[in-house]
Design a protein around this motif. Structure first.
Motif, PDB file in Angstrom:
ATOM      1  N   ILE A 232      -4.939  -1.320  10.278  1.00  0.00           N
ATOM      2  CA  ILE A 232      -5.768  -0.134  10.076  1.00  0.00           C
ATOM      3  C   ILE A 232      -6.927  -0.149  11.058  1.00  0.00           C
ATOM      4  CG2 ILE A 232      -7.178   1.143   8.422  1.00  0.00           C
ATOM      5  CD1 ILE A 232      -5.536  -0.100   6.208  1.00  0.00           C
ATOM      6  N   LEU A 238      -5.993   5.661   8.238  1.00  0.00           N
ATOM      7  CA  LEU A 238      -4.981   5.511   7.188  1.00  0.00           C
ATOM      8  C   LEU A 238      -5.565   5.632   5.779  1.00  0.00           C
ATOM      9  CD1 LEU A 238      -2.896   2.558   8.645  1.00  0.00           C
ATOM     10  CD2 LEU A 238      -2.576   4.993   8.977  1.00  0.00           C
ATOM     11  N   GLN A 246       1.969   1.519   3.401  1.00  0.00           N
ATOM     12  CA  GLN A 246       1.157   0.892   4.435  1.00  0.00           C
ATOM     13  C   GLN A 246       1.823  -0.355   5.000  1.00  0.00           C
ATOM     14  OE1 GLN A 246      -2.894   0.416   3.254  1.00  0.00           O
ATOM     15  NE2 GLN A 246      -3.190   2.579   2.856  1.00  0.00           N
TER      16      GLN A 246
END
Length: 435
Positions: A232, A238, A246
């Motif tokens: 990230i 995100l 994820q």
């Protein structure tokens, strides 16, 4: 008109309505040309093919006044006169030089007519990248026949931070001019890459410890099941993505390819270009019709056979393409993205895919398998290639060292927890009995 061409003659010559020439009275054909614009240049006029009134006159420009003094221009004209007397046409020589190929033109001719026609596809791709990305941008505009050793040395020096690439560039240039020599495109034996000292290349050997191999195995298993967690960015791109999304799993063919590389020590392209028709499960062999070293057989051990047995056959290639559109038609291009994710997950950022091949050899050498056997497994055509692992083939040396040290330690009355402790204890008991 004719007169002795000196600086005074040049200064005194005035422009007229039409261009005219003042010829020298000492060297026939040597002249000073004056244009209506006032521009002045040196010329040489002659009859080709040894002269004679039947031959048409030709004129070659020596250079502009200001660039050449009268003395310098006279020397060039005298050289031209000598050439004409020997049947050489100075104007034709000049045109030939103008039409001679540039380095870029010669390089592309070399790639098309020699490399692509006579070398393996992977070798051709490597040469193309070298010339298009590294050499042509630096030397491309120069006439191939006028490239000097100093020009090549400058390119070599510019790549000093990457010694391997610098030396490969030198080898590429040398191969190019050998090709040009054979084709008669440069003067015989002309090669500007000669006598340039190469950089010393430090061999890179990266072997995995038991802990690193354990982490690598765990990373591959996680990557093909739960997936590789996304990195990230600090900008929070995100933050609206669902937690369960994820992480991205790698496809089973990428995982299988990595395991085959680890278990067999094969080269990357040998696995990515592997076709099912080359797999002999019954005899436990990969029968490659071609490889870097020619026709080759790779021994399939039990773990490798298990990997292959678990793969579906979606097309002719064992490692199917990354997308559905290509997985049946062409081999997978690379493993860059899945490998980068796996090694990041395993905490092994410095390990390259090719290091898996080195690691296979290291395990064999460390286990006392012997360099000839390892060379056969890896498909080395030269024993010298396998010799890089000689320092790992230390089992006999270690036993000898243990025996020697055990004797010395016993004589010194030193204890040791390594191999040879029993011998030391025996020595101590013997000394106690003696006392």
């Amino acid at each position: 008109m004719a007169t002795r061409l000196t600086q005074r003659t040049v200064d005194a010559a005035e422009p007229r309505d039409a261009r005219y020439v003042i010829f020298d009275n000492a060297i026939a054909g040597f002249g000073l040309r004056i244009s209506p614009s006032g521009e002045k240049s040196w010329i040489f006029e002659y009859r080709a093919d040894g002269g004679g009134r039947r031959q048409p006159k030709r004129r070659v420009t020596i250079g502009r006044v200001g660039d050449l003094t009268p003395i310098e221009a006279r020397k060039v004209a005298d050289t031209f006169r000598s050439q004409v007397s020997r049947g050489i046409d100075p104007q034709a020589e000049k045109v030939a030089k103008r039409q001679a190929p540039t380095f870029a033109e010669l390089a592309r001719m070399f790639l098309a007519e020699h490399v692509e026609a006579k070398r393996k596809a992977t070798t051709a791709a490597w040469y193309t990248d070298l010339f298009e990305r590294v050499l042509i941008p630096r030397l491309g505009a120069l006439k191939a026949a006028s490239v000097t050793r100093a020009d090549v040395a400058k390119v070599h020096l510019s790549l000093k931070s990457t010694p391997f690439q610098a030396n490969r560039a030198l080898a590429g240039i040398s191969s190019l001019y050998s090709f040009a020599d054979r084709r008669g495109l440069v003067v015989a034996d002309f090669n500007p890459a000669k006598r340039i000292e190469k950089y010393r290349e430090e061999g890179r050997e990266r072997f995995l410890s038991a802990d690193e191999l354990s982490r690598l195995g765990a990373a591959i298993r996680q990557a093909e099941t739960d997936g590789i967690p996304w990195e990230i960015n600090s900008n929070g791109n995100l933050k609206h993505v669902a937690k369960k999304k994820q992480a991205t799993p790698i496809d089973p063919f990428a995982a299988a390819a990595l395991r085959l590389l680890i278990f067999t020590g094969a080269r990357l392209r040998e696995i990515l270009h592997l076709k099912w028709q080359y797999v002999d499960m019954e005899r436990g062999l990969l029968l490659l019709p071609d490889s870097k070293t020619g026709k080759k057989a790779i021994v399939l051990n039990a773990p490798a056979l298990e990997v292959l047995a678990g793969l579906p056959q979606l097309g002719e290639y064992v490692v199917a393409g990354a997308s559905v559109a290509t997985q049946r038609e062409k081999p997978r291009a690379d493993l860059k993205r899945p490998w980068d994710g796996v090694r990041r997950l395993a905490g092994l950022p410095d390990v390259r895919i090719h290091d898996l091949r080195h690691n296979f050899a290291a395990f064999g050498a460390g286990g006392g398998m012997g360099l000839p056997i390892i060379g056969k497994l890896l498909g080395h055509s030269q024993p010298a290639t396998t010799a890089r692992y000689a320092h790992l083939d230390n089992d006999p040396l270690r036993r000898a060292s243990d025996a020697i040290a055990a004797g010395i330690a016993a004589a010194m009355g030193e204890a040791s927890s390594s191999v040879g402790v029993a011998n030391i204890e025996d020595a101590r008991r013997a000394r106690s009995r003696d006392q």
